[in-house]
Design an enzyme around this catalytic site. Structure first.
Site, PDB file in Angstrom:
ATOM      1  N   CYS A 140      -1.831   9.259   2.753  1.00 56.04           N
ATOM      2  CA  CYS A 140      -1.680   8.721   1.387  1.00 56.04           C
ATOM      3  C   CYS A 140      -2.849   9.166   0.527  1.00 56.04           C
ATOM      4  O   CYS A 140      -2.708   9.352  -0.671  1.00 56.04           O
ATOM      5  CB  CYS A 140      -1.584   7.212   1.436  1.00 56.04           C
ATOM      6  N   GLU A 164       0.895  -1.172   0.000  1.00 54.80           N
ATOM      7  CA  GLU A 164       0.000   0.000   0.000  1.00 54.80           C
ATOM      8  C   GLU A 164       0.924   1.210   0.000  1.00 54.80           C
ATOM      9  O   GLU A 164       1.553   1.514   1.018  1.00 54.80           O
ATOM     10  CB  GLU A 164      -0.891   0.001   1.253  1.00 54.80           C
TER      11      GLU A 164
HETATM   12  P1  NAD Z   1       8.982   4.571   4.058  1.00 58.27           P
HETATM   13  O1  NAD Z   1       8.868   3.730   2.843  1.00 58.27           O
HETATM   14  O2  NAD Z   1      10.172   5.437   4.209  1.00 58.27           O
HETATM   15  O3  NAD Z   1       8.966   3.657   5.368  1.00 58.27           O
HETATM   16  C1  NAD Z   1       7.880   2.798   5.659  1.00 58.27           C
HETATM   17  C2  NAD Z   1       8.350   1.693   6.584  1.00 58.27           C
HETATM   18  O4  NAD Z   1       9.303   0.869   5.910  1.00 58.27           O
HETATM   19  C3  NAD Z   1       9.051   2.169   7.862  1.00 58.27           C
HETATM   20  O5  NAD Z   1       8.605   1.382   8.940  1.00 58.27           O
HETATM   21  C4  NAD Z   1      10.519   1.895   7.574  1.00 58.27           C
HETATM   22  O6  NAD Z   1      11.302   1.671   8.728  1.00 58.27           O
HETATM   23  C5  NAD Z   1      10.423   0.635   6.749  1.00 58.27           C
HETATM   24  N1  NAD Z   1      11.580   0.356   5.893  1.00 58.27           N
HETATM   25  C6  NAD Z   1      12.489   1.220   5.396  1.00 58.27           C
HETATM   26  N2  NAD Z   1      13.377   0.555   4.598  1.00 58.27           N
HETATM   27  C7  NAD Z   1      13.003  -0.750   4.598  1.00 58.27           C
HETATM   28  C8  NAD Z   1      13.485  -1.916   3.932  1.00 58.27           C
HETATM   29  N3  NAD Z   1      14.541  -1.884   3.125  1.00 58.27           N
HETATM   30  N4  NAD Z   1      12.830  -3.073   4.135  1.00 58.27           N
HETATM   31  C9  NAD Z   1      11.740  -3.134   4.929  1.00 58.27           C
HETATM   32  N5  NAD Z   1      11.233  -2.063   5.583  1.00 58.27           N
HETATM   33  C10 NAD Z   1      11.851  -0.878   5.411  1.00 58.27           C
HETATM   34  O7  NAD Z   1       7.640   5.409   4.134  1.00 58.27           O
HETATM   35  P2  NAD Z   1       7.264   6.578   5.169  1.00 58.27           P
HETATM   36  O8  NAD Z   1       8.020   7.806   4.787  1.00 58.27           O
HETATM   37  O9  NAD Z   1       7.350   6.038   6.550  1.00 58.27           O
HETATM   38  O10 NAD Z   1       5.709   6.771   4.849  1.00 58.27           O
HETATM   39  C11 NAD Z   1       5.198   7.672   3.932  1.00 58.27           C
HETATM   40  C12 NAD Z   1       4.749   6.933   2.702  1.00 58.27           C
HETATM   41  O11 NAD Z   1       3.755   5.981   3.042  1.00 58.27           O
HETATM   42  C13 NAD Z   1       4.083   7.847   1.686  1.00 58.27           C
HETATM   43  O12 NAD Z   1       4.531   7.535   0.395  1.00 58.27           O
HETATM   44  C14 NAD Z   1       2.604   7.521   1.835  1.00 58.27           C
HETATM   45  O13 NAD Z   1       1.822   7.784   0.697  1.00 58.27           O
HETATM   46  C15 NAD Z   1       2.668   6.062   2.135  1.00 58.27           C
HETATM   47  N6  NAD Z   1       1.421   5.626   2.744  1.00 58.27           N
HETATM   48  C16 NAD Z   1       0.581   4.806   2.035  1.00 58.27           C
HETATM   49  C17 NAD Z   1      -0.637   4.407   2.575  1.00 58.27           C
HETATM   50  C18 NAD Z   1      -1.586   3.515   1.808  1.00 58.27           C
HETATM   51  O14 NAD Z   1      -2.486   2.948   2.420  1.00 58.27           O
HETATM   52  N7  NAD Z   1      -1.443   3.374   0.495  1.00 58.27           N
HETATM   53  C19 NAD Z   1      -0.981   4.840   3.850  1.00 58.27           C
HETATM   54  C20 NAD Z   1      -0.118   5.676   4.531  1.00 58.27           C
HETATM   55  C21 NAD Z   1       1.088   6.053   3.976  1.00 58.27           C
END
Ligand code: NAD
Length: 469
Positions: free
Chosen positions: A262, A228
């Site tokens: 999001c 997501e």
């Molecule tokens: P991010 O991708 O930086 O991090 C998300 C999570 O992934 C964190 O817990 C992080 O520690 C973890 N992570 C980082 N590197 C990783 C790896 N290599 N392997 C596994 N896990 C890893 O995202 P963010 O900045 O925390 O969140 C914002 C983003 O989330 C925006 O793009 C937003 O649109 C999206 N978002 C989507 C939804 C949806 O339902 N589609 C909902 C909320 C947020």
């Protein structure tokens, strides 16, 4: 090793957590794996009873949870909502699970003497990796159906917002049965990557860039992965729409939670003939919205939670202004107050698709407004994106808006409203394009994502099968 966490309201480092070692992670997942079979074998009514006991424990710990979430995110109103809505979510998933697990009768196959009995087997260990914008809601959204399906779940929330884990786990520990199969653990991106190598299914919510890495790691292990990801949701406003309602709804949809959602409205397309009227209404309303400063209770728009996001918002604003955009109201960049970063609801005009603010995810309270002439042009602009999370259409009547909405390539279209997936959790939907992949996380079939289907093909009568040699 300690991980240092920044407070979004004052920029101070005021919280630390221990990053788990590879061995600790392995032991945690082993423990969940060991207890999962007995959780799966419980009658559904007992899993529901454990979830209801957890709901009661969460209510007991609600004020600690709200305090921790407020420190994590710098905003209070949304933290209260996040904490208060858990009870409703637990109840909803319990009801959906009851209906989902209704026993079904055996079916007769195309071969009349062969019967089919369907069976669903839970995935033993589900890994949930979640972002910082709604730490509690997004940590739980996949966790609740997975637990009810009979899986054990390990959740790794964002390292930017880890404070809520302590009060949440206090509530989990009050339900011994649940504490054997549910673990929230603090960790960073590296912890997330290690977790992907230990679990049997991954539910990832976050950015496209990380989602791509997670998907590749899951592919290498041949395990299912649901993504997501980001969005760049458009709102379309057509002549004949109620402009007061459209302006109020779009303002809320693009600036609630400081635009860190999001499903935020990140682009607005307005029919040329009503543009000025719409802009006046939007500006007037946007200027009534206040920053939640100096205290979280003082206004509606809290700080930008992640410092990395401040740079993205500033970059999108300066790119747009350099290419000819105009700030009708709001900021030209985020402003620093007492160490925290804030951004007012900012309406931009004179924008086009050469600007990052119209094509890349901004994740801030920025509302770029662009005119269109025809319905075909509006649809083309709305679909001119790599994303396909959700969208909104405003028109004279809901039938017209719905007809237009059917041309938009996105998983959820709000009709004469904005961002309704934040409030309505029953509609089944999938993300289009780069906004994600996998089955719906809402509605009854979301539970099926956590189960493997098995078919028993039964010959009940001693009949000579005609295909035998
Ligand atoms: P991010 O991708 O930086 O991090 C998300 C999570 O992934 C964190 O817990 C992080 O520690 C973890 N992570 C980082 N590197 C990783 C790896 N290599 N392997 C596994 N896990 C890893 O995202 P963010 O900045 O925390 O969140 C914002 C983003 O989330 C925006 O793009 C937003 O649109 C999206 N978002 C989507 C939804 C949806 O339902 N589609 C909902 C909320 C947020």
């Amino acid at each position: 090793m300690k991980y240092a966490v920044r407070n979004p309201r004052n920029g101070q480092i005021d919280y630390y957590f221990d990053l788990p070692s590879a061995q600790q992670l392995q032991q945690s997942v082993d423990r969940l794996r060991q207890h999962q079979p007995s959780w799966q074998q419980l009658p559904l009514s007992e899993r529901i009873a454990a979830m209801q006991a957890w709901k009661a424990a969460l209510e007991k710990h609600q004020s600690a949870l709200i305090e921790a979430l407020t420190l994590d995110t710098g905003r209070r109103h949304e933290s209260v909502l996040e904490a208060q809505l858990i009870g409703q979510s637990i109840d909803r998933w319990c009801r959906l699970a009851e209906a989902f697990f209704e026993p079904a009768a055996d079916k007769v196959s195309a071969i009349p003497f062969i019967h089919i009995r369907q069976d669903l087997q839970p995935i033993p260990v589900v890994g949930v990796i979640s972002p910082w914008n709604f730490p509690l809601l997004l940590g739980l959204i996949d966790t609740l159906p997975a637990l009810l399906a009979g899986c054990s779940v390990v959740v790794k929330p964002s390292e930017i917002t880890p404070r809520f884990i302590e009060p949440l786990m206090d509530a989990v520990r009050e339900v011994p049965l649940l504490s054997e199969v549910l673990l929230f653990l603090a960790g960073d991106g590296n912890t997330g990557a290690q977790l992907v190598d230990l679990v049997d299914l991954v539910c990832f919510t976050g950015s496209v860039a990380t989602g791509r890495r997670v998907y590749a790691a899951c592919a290498a292990r041949f395990i299912p992965c649901f993504l997501e990801l980001g969005g760049k949701d458009p709102a379309l406003v057509f002549e004949g729409a109620n402009l007061e309602h459209a302006a109020a709804s779009i303002l809320w949809g693009s600036t609630v939670n400081c635009g860190q959602s999001c499903l935020s409205i990140e682009r607005v397309y307005v029919q040329e003939t009503i543009l000025q009227d719409f802009l006046e209404k939007l500006k007037e309303r946007a200027e009534r919205v206040k920053l939640a400063f100096p205290t979280p209770e003082d206004g509606q728009i809290g700080p930008v939670i992640s410092e990395r996001q401040v740079h993205i918002i500033n970059d999108h604003l300066s790119d747009a202004l350099a290419k000819g955009a105009h700030v009708l109201t709001g900021n030209t960049c985020c402003e620093q107050r007492n160490g925290g970063w804030y951004c007012r609801p900012t309406v931009l005009t004179g924008v086009d698709h050469t600007m990052k603010v119209m094509t890349e995810e901004t994740f801030g309270p920025i509302i770029p407004v662009m005119p269109f002439r025809t319905e075909a042009e509006a649809i083309q602009l709305a679909n001119g994106t790599i994303y396909g999370l959700s969208a909104a259409v405003f028109a004279h009547d809901w039938e017209t808006a719905l007809r237009i909405g059917q041309h938009i390539e996105a998983g959820a279209i709000s009709i004469n409203e904005c961002a309704l997936t934040a409030l309505v959790h029953e509609g089944e939907k999938q993300s289009f394009k780069m906004s994600g992949i996998g089955g719906t996380r809402m509605g009854p079939s979301a539970i099926k994502r956590f189960m493997r289907q098995r078919a028993f093909l039964i010959k009940k009568e001693p009949i000579l099968s005609p295909w035998w040699f």
